[in-house]
Design a protein around this motif. Sequence first.
Motif, mmCIF file in Angstrom:
data_model
loop_
_atom_site.group_PDB
_atom_site.id
_atom_site.type_symbol
_atom_site.label_atom_id
_atom_site.label_comp_id
_atom_site.label_asym_id
_atom_site.label_seq_id
_atom_site.Cartn_x
_atom_site.Cartn_y
_atom_site.Cartn_z
ATOM 1 N N ARG A 65 -15.016 -18.749 -13.991
ATOM 2 C CA ARG A 65 -14.786 -17.313 -13.869
ATOM 3 C C ARG A 65 -15.961 -16.558 -14.476
ATOM 4 N N HIS A 78 -12.194 -20.815 -19.072
ATOM 5 C CA HIS A 78 -12.678 -20.770 -17.677
ATOM 6 C C HIS A 78 -14.029 -20.054 -17.606
ATOM 7 N N ASP A 85 -8.146 -25.231 -13.278
ATOM 8 C CA ASP A 85 -6.740 -25.281 -12.889
ATOM 9 C C ASP A 85 -6.618 -26.198 -11.670
ATOM 10 N N TRP A 118 0.498 -25.284 -11.088
ATOM 11 C CA TRP A 118 -0.863 -25.732 -11.350
ATOM 12 C C TRP A 118 -0.893 -26.435 -12.695
ATOM 13 N N HIS A 120 -3.532 -26.675 -15.998
ATOM 14 C CA HIS A 120 -4.764 -26.208 -16.644
ATOM 15 C C HIS A 120 -5.275 -27.295 -17.580
HETATM 16 ZN ZN LIG Z 1 -6.484 -22.180 -16.436
#
Ligand SMILES: [Zn+2]
Length: 135
Positions: A65, A78, A85, A118, A120
């Motif tokens: 990110r 991230h 994820d 998901w 992580h």
């Molecule tokens: Zn995450």
Amino acid sequence: MITIEQYVGKWSENEDWTEVRQAYAAQLLIQVNKLLEAAKKAGIELKNNPNTDSLISGTQYGGFRPQSCPIGAAGSSHKQGQAVDIFDPQNKLDGWINDAILTQYGLYREHPDATIRWCHLSTRAPKSGRRTFLP
Ligand SMILES: [Zn+2]
């Protein structure tokens, strides 16, 4: 398995994708891919996310990110290239992973209750030092 190209997604030319973060991400993916390989061997079915055409969850923010990303804090894992994820629509991967497995691969994860659909995974330890932690 997850490649660095899949991980960085459309931000490969972004100024936030620094050499340090690239190195973090490369290390993260080595460890995550080993864990995914072990999961596969244990009979856990891993499916590509149709949104990303990879094992990465979400639509665009499951891997790296940029700093401007509205999701997560400025120093979030991230945004440092230290977390990913994994697409886990039925939480089968989360159901298989335990703290012993995380320790074996040098990884930490957010608690399955906080990551429905998901998983992580991160190379960065939370303050508590727990392998499975609440975000
Ligand atoms: Zn995450």
